[in-house]
Design a protein around this motif. Structure first.
Motif, mmCIF file in Angstrom:
data_model
loop_
_atom_site.group_PDB
_atom_site.id
_atom_site.type_symbol
_atom_site.label_atom_id
_atom_site.label_comp_id
_atom_site.label_asym_id
_atom_site.label_seq_id
_atom_site.Cartn_x
_atom_site.Cartn_y
_atom_site.Cartn_z
ATOM 1 N N THR A 76 0.828 -1.206 0.000
ATOM 2 C CA THR A 76 0.000 0.000 0.000
ATOM 3 C C THR A 76 0.865 1.260 0.000
ATOM 4 O O THR A 76 0.606 2.204 -0.763
ATOM 5 C CB THR A 76 -0.935 0.001 1.222
ATOM 6 N N LEU A 77 1.882 1.280 0.835
ATOM 7 C CA LEU A 77 2.755 2.451 0.918
ATOM 8 C C LEU A 77 3.600 2.611 -0.344
ATOM 9 O O LEU A 77 3.855 3.732 -0.798
ATOM 10 C CB LEU A 77 3.643 2.356 2.152
ATOM 11 N N ALA A 78 4.033 1.484 -0.919
ATOM 12 C CA ALA A 78 4.811 1.544 -2.160
ATOM 13 C C ALA A 78 3.969 2.094 -3.305
ATOM 14 O O ALA A 78 4.444 2.891 -4.124
ATOM 15 C CB ALA A 78 5.344 0.161 -2.511
ATOM 16 N N LEU A 79 2.712 1.692 -3.365
ATOM 17 C CA LEU A 79 1.811 2.203 -4.398
ATOM 18 C C LEU A 79 1.536 3.692 -4.194
ATOM 19 O O LEU A 79 1.423 4.448 -5.169
ATOM 20 C CB LEU A 79 0.502 1.417 -4.396
ATOM 21 N N TYR A 80 1.438 4.111 -2.950
ATOM 22 C CA TYR A 80 1.233 5.538 -2.681
ATOM 23 C C TYR A 80 2.393 6.370 -3.232
ATOM 24 O O TYR A 80 2.184 7.414 -3.860
ATOM 25 C CB TYR A 80 1.089 5.778 -1.180
ATOM 26 N N GLU A 81 3.619 5.896 -3.001
ATOM 27 C CA GLU A 81 4.789 6.618 -3.509
ATOM 28 C C GLU A 81 4.763 6.704 -5.022
ATOM 29 O O GLU A 81 5.210 7.683 -5.608
ATOM 30 C CB GLU A 81 6.080 5.914 -3.046
ATOM 31 N N GLN A 96 -4.047 9.199 -1.594
ATOM 32 C CA GLN A 96 -4.219 9.193 -0.141
ATOM 33 C C GLN A 96 -5.432 8.364 0.268
ATOM 34 O O GLN A 96 -5.380 7.605 1.241
ATOM 35 C CB GLN A 96 -4.359 10.620 0.366
ATOM 36 N N THR A 97 -6.521 8.495 -0.492
ATOM 37 C CA THR A 97 -7.729 7.726 -0.182
ATOM 38 C C THR A 97 -7.483 6.236 -0.341
ATOM 39 O O THR A 97 -7.859 5.430 0.525
ATOM 40 C CB THR A 97 -8.890 8.164 -1.099
ATOM 41 N N ALA A 98 -6.844 5.861 -1.444
ATOM 42 C CA ALA A 98 -6.539 4.447 -1.676
ATOM 43 C C ALA A 98 -5.615 3.915 -0.588
ATOM 44 O O ALA A 98 -5.779 2.779 -0.117
ATOM 45 C CB ALA A 98 -5.895 4.276 -3.052
ATOM 46 N N THR A 99 -4.662 4.719 -0.171
ATOM 47 C CA THR A 99 -3.730 4.298 0.875
ATOM 48 C C THR A 99 -4.458 4.072 2.201
ATOM 49 O O THR A 99 -4.191 3.093 2.906
ATOM 50 C CB THR A 99 -2.621 5.354 1.062
ATOM 51 N N VAL A 131 -0.470 -10.825 -8.674
ATOM 52 C CA VAL A 131 0.754 -11.410 -9.222
ATOM 53 C C VAL A 131 1.384 -10.468 -10.238
ATOM 54 O O VAL A 131 2.594 -10.195 -10.188
ATOM 55 C CB VAL A 131 0.456 -12.782 -9.862
ATOM 56 N N TRP A 132 0.575 -9.960 -11.156
ATOM 57 C CA TRP A 132 1.094 -9.058 -12.185
ATOM 58 C C TRP A 132 1.624 -7.769 -11.549
ATOM 59 O O TRP A 132 2.692 -7.273 -11.914
ATOM 60 C CB TRP A 132 -0.016 -8.753 -13.191
ATOM 61 N N LEU A 133 0.898 -7.245 -10.584
ATOM 62 C CA LEU A 133 1.337 -6.030 -9.894
ATOM 63 C C LEU A 133 2.681 -6.258 -9.203
ATOM 64 O O LEU A 133 3.572 -5.398 -9.244
ATOM 65 C CB LEU A 133 0.283 -5.592 -8.875
ATOM 66 N N GLY A 134 2.832 -7.409 -8.562
ATOM 67 C CA GLY A 134 4.091 -7.709 -7.893
ATOM 68 C C GLY A 134 5.263 -7.717 -8.862
ATOM 69 O O GLY A 134 6.334 -7.163 -8.571
ATOM 70 N N VAL A 135 5.064 -8.323 -10.029
ATOM 71 C CA VAL A 135 6.119 -8.357 -11.049
ATOM 72 C C VAL A 135 6.464 -6.945 -11.502
ATOM 73 O O VAL A 135 7.638 -6.574 -11.610
ATOM 74 C CB VAL A 135 5.674 -9.219 -12.251
ATOM 75 N N VAL A 136 5.448 -6.125 -11.759
ATOM 76 C CA VAL A 136 5.665 -4.747 -12.225
ATOM 77 C C VAL A 136 6.410 -3.930 -11.170
ATOM 78 O O VAL A 136 7.359 -3.202 -11.482
ATOM 79 C CB VAL A 136 4.320 -4.080 -12.571
ATOM 80 N N MET A 137 5.993 -4.053 -9.905
ATOM 81 C CA MET A 137 6.620 -3.271 -8.842
ATOM 82 C C MET A 137 8.075 -3.697 -8.627
ATOM 83 O O MET A 137 8.951 -2.855 -8.433
ATOM 84 C CB MET A 137 5.830 -3.425 -7.544
ATOM 85 N N LEU A 138 8.355 -4.989 -8.677
ATOM 86 C CA LEU A 138 9.721 -5.467 -8.478
ATOM 87 C C LEU A 138 10.629 -5.045 -9.634
ATOM 88 O O LEU A 138 11.775 -4.661 -9.425
ATOM 89 C CB LEU A 138 9.730 -6.985 -8.323
ATOM 90 N N ARG A 139 10.107 -5.113 -10.845
ATOM 91 C CA ARG A 139 10.903 -4.685 -11.999
ATOM 92 C C ARG A 139 11.186 -3.183 -11.931
ATOM 93 O O ARG A 139 12.294 -2.741 -12.226
ATOM 94 C CB ARG A 139 10.167 -5.015 -13.290
#
Length: 202
Positions: free
Chosen positions: A48-53, A64-67, A179-187
């Motif tokens: 959640t915090l990583a997506l906020y950044e 902020q709302t999503a977080t 799963v797809w989000l995890g791959v995108v965030m790690l890359r």
């Protein structure tokens, strides 16, 4: 979970007292599985915090709302499964003295856990907000955001009893999205780290 399933714990026709007996025989395995769900709650905080950044620059209000919703979701999971973790010890202890009372206590504990964690609407709202925000600010792959919007809408629609069958759609779309989000965030993290190292070397 495989051990508990093999012992018949998840069979609908197994009486509560017998379920507690299965828990007593496999308490360590059950406790480990529950701690896995607690860990998921903490990982939800990190995500959640990583997506906020990643999203705050384009749409800070929506980010902020999503977080906030994501942190509420994580809190619910951590709280529910910590209650279950402690409760199992009490249920197993009571089982040695009064199996029927232990079965009744287990049913109450299970009702609390399911009431808190079976929240497709809250999870759906979070996924929908993240995906909609990412789509607006052109973050994350477009197809990934569309899958998130489908998952989010399906999760919210499960509030209507007549549309309860959408839980399957929500569950499948959510798995693909995570799963797809995890791959995108790690890359993305790896690319940023490479650029940082290249800059320091220069």
């Amino acid at each position: 979970l495989g051990v508990l399933d093999g012992a018949g714990f998840f069979n609908a026709d197994v009486p509560p007292a017998q379920r507690v007996a299965i828990l007593a025989d496999h308490q360590a395995v059950a406790s480990l599985a529950i701690l896995g769900f607690v860990l998921w709650g903490f990982l939800q905080v990190v995500l959640t915090l990583a997506l906020y950044e990643r999203l705050k620059g384009g749409s800070p209000g929506m980010a902020q709302t999503a977080t906030a919703i994501g942190l509420i979701l994580a809190t619910l999971y951590i709280a529910a499964y910590m209650v279950t973790f402690v409760g199992i010890e009490k249920v197993v202890e009571l089982h040695g003295h009064d199996p029927e009372q232990a079965g009744a206590l287990y049913l109450a504990l299970e009702s609390v856990e399911l009431g808190i964690t079976e929240n497709e609407n809250i999870t759906g709202l979070w996924v929908l907000l993240v995906s909609w925000t990412a789509l607006r600010v052109r973050q994350l792959p477009r197809a990934l955001n569309y899958i998130g919007i489908v998952a989010g809408v399906a999760g919210l629609l499960t509030l209507a009893p007549a549309l309860d069958a959408l839980v399957a759609v929500f569950g499948l779309a959510q798995i693909i999205w995570y799963v797809w989000l995890g791959v995108v965030m790690l890359r993305g993290s790896a690319k940023r780290e490479s650029r940082t190292l290249a800059g320091e070397a220069a």
